[in-house]
Write a protein that holds these residues in place. Structure first.
Motif, PDB file in Angstrom:
ATOM      1  N   PRO A  61       0.808  -1.224   0.000  1.00  9.23           N
ATOM      2  CA  PRO A  61       0.000   0.000   0.000  1.00  9.23           C
ATOM      3  C   PRO A  61       0.842   1.275   0.000  1.00  9.23           C
ATOM      4  N   GLY A  62       1.922   1.279   0.769  1.00  5.92           N
ATOM      5  CA  GLY A  62       2.766   2.469   0.824  1.00  5.92           C
ATOM      6  C   GLY A  62       3.412   2.796  -0.504  1.00  5.92           C
ATOM      7  N   ASP A  63       3.753   1.766  -1.283  1.00  5.42           N
ATOM      8  CA  ASP A  63       4.362   1.993  -2.595  1.00  5.42           C
ATOM      9  C   ASP A  63       3.349   2.593  -3.572  1.00  5.42           C
ATOM     10  N   ILE A  64       2.109   2.109  -3.508  1.00  7.08           N
ATOM     11  CA  ILE A  64       1.062   2.660  -4.378  1.00  7.08           C
ATOM     12  C   ILE A  64       0.856   4.138  -4.071  1.00  7.08           C
ATOM     13  N   LEU A  65       0.768   4.455  -2.781  1.00  7.38           N
ATOM     14  CA  LEU A  65       0.547   5.844  -2.385  1.00  7.38           C
ATOM     15  C   LEU A  65       1.732   6.736  -2.745  1.00  7.38           C
ATOM     16  N   ALA A  66       2.939   6.226  -2.569  1.00  4.85           N
ATOM     17  CA  ALA A  66       4.127   7.023  -2.890  1.00  4.85           C
ATOM     18  C   ALA A  66       4.180   7.362  -4.377  1.00  4.85           C
ATOM     19  N   ASP A  67       3.883   6.385  -5.226  1.00  8.14           N
ATOM     20  CA  ASP A  67       3.857   6.638  -6.672  1.00  8.14           C
ATOM     21  C   ASP A  67       2.770   7.650  -7.032  1.00  8.14           C
ATOM     22  N   ALA A  68       1.592   7.466  -6.434  1.00  6.61           N
ATOM     23  CA  ALA A  68       0.473   8.362  -6.743  1.00  6.61           C
ATOM     24  C   ALA A  68       0.790   9.789  -6.294  1.00  6.61           C
ATOM     25  N   ARG A  69       1.395   9.925  -5.128  1.00  5.16           N
ATOM     26  CA  ARG A  69       1.740  11.261  -4.639  1.00  5.16           C
ATOM     27  C   ARG A  69       2.784  11.921  -5.549  1.00  5.16           C
ATOM     28  N   ALA A  70       3.786  11.159  -5.972  1.00  5.28           N
ATOM     29  CA  ALA A  70       4.814  11.708  -6.864  1.00  5.28           C
ATOM     30  C   ALA A  70       4.205  12.177  -8.178  1.00  5.28           C
TER      31      ALA A  70
END
Length: 303
Positions: A61-70
């Motif tokens: 989940p953290g990787d999905i959010l990090a990509d989306a935020r970037a």
């Protein structure tokens, strides 16, 4: 990384998880000035992987959010504030949100604030939340590989869980004194092949979910599912006077088809505005909220 500066925004979004990011993306692509305020505590932060979200199945989940935020922060009209929003109010036709000791102003407000899960008070249960103890079989059932699955009853509503889970593995329904199935319910459970265990649970132990019963027996499971009681993770909706509906798991913010709440100009999306949540639904909700807000700015003039 851009930081927030003093300005009047078109939209403030409180909550930077799946729903909030999806809403912000629509507004950013419409070149609107957006401020996202996020406290950094997504609901699924305890899970190692996220499932059922098209194109992202199995990712952390953290990787999905990090990509989306970037991706979101590549748009020049978006600002981000790492903070909890403490207070929100309507002043005239604008909205003011207090966060990090400052007042932030916008024409519209989107609440993507999420919910908190209250787990049954059984020793060892909370420590395994998101790892071996779950609430959504669509999110986590397949990975149990048709192994032994438990359902922990919290109310009569847990019957729904118990009747669903046999599609994912051999199911044991632990009543734990929460309720007693009537004759018709017992027949439904039998038809679905779910076994019923009436002895109360002492604690959950082991690497996965070993259920220790009060009579000394230990039943080893691949995973355990239970319904949580949910509550708002933020007080903002109540502060603003938004109407709520009572769902099967707890209250959620009432919205219309465009995700606008009972308070004009305030929108809500994601788990805080649904009777039950999932990542894919949160993203869809956020997309609706973002487009709904944008069109409200264009087509609805303040009196």
């Amino acid at each position: 990384m851009k930081t927030e500066t003093r300005m009047i925004h078109d939209v403030i979004i409180v909550g930077g998880s799946y729903a909030g990011l999806a809403a912000a993306l629509q507004l950013a692509r419409a070149r609107r000035k957006v401020l996202v305020i996020d406290g950094g505590s997504p609901r699924n932060r305890f899970a190692k992987s996220s499932h059922g979200f098209l194109g992202q199945d199995g990712r952390a989940p953290g990787d999905i959010l990090a990509d989306a935020r970037a991706q979101l922060m590549a748009y020049p009209t978006v600002n981000w504030l790492d903070a909890n929003a403490d207070k929100a109010s309507a002043i005239g036709h604008d909205f003011h949100v207090t966060a990090a000791g400052k007042d932030h102003e916008a024409q519209r407000l989107i609440l993507a604030t999420g919910v908190c899960d209250e787990l049954p008070a059984i020793p060892g249960l909370a420590e395994r939340w998101g790892v071996a103890v779950f609430h959504c079989p669509y999110c986590h059932g397949y990975e149990l590989d048709q192994g032994s699955i438990g359902v922990l009853a919290t109310s009569e509503g847990s019957m729904h869980h118990a009747l669903m889970l046999p599609d994912w593995g051999e199911t044991i329904f632990f009543l734990n004194g929460a309720f007693t199935p009537d004759e018709e319910q017992a027949a439904e459970l039998k038809r679905r092949g779910a076994k019923v265990e009436t002895t109360r649970i002492r604690r959950i132990s082991g690497e996965r979910a070993d259920v220790e019963l009060e009579d000394g027996r230990v039943i080893s499971l691949c995973g355990l599912f239970t319904l949580t009681r949910t509550s708002m993770a933020s007080p903002l909706a109540e502060q603003l006077g938004c109407a709520f509906e009572e769902g099967p798991l707890g209250p959620y913010i009432q919205t219309n088809e465009f995700k606008e709440t009972s308070v004009q100009g305030v929108y809500a999306c994601g788990d805080a505005a649904r009777p039950a949540g999932a990542v894919a639904l949160a993203v869809g909700d956020g997309t609706l909220a973002g487009t709904g807000v944008h069109q409200s700015i264009i087509f609805h003039r303040d009196p």
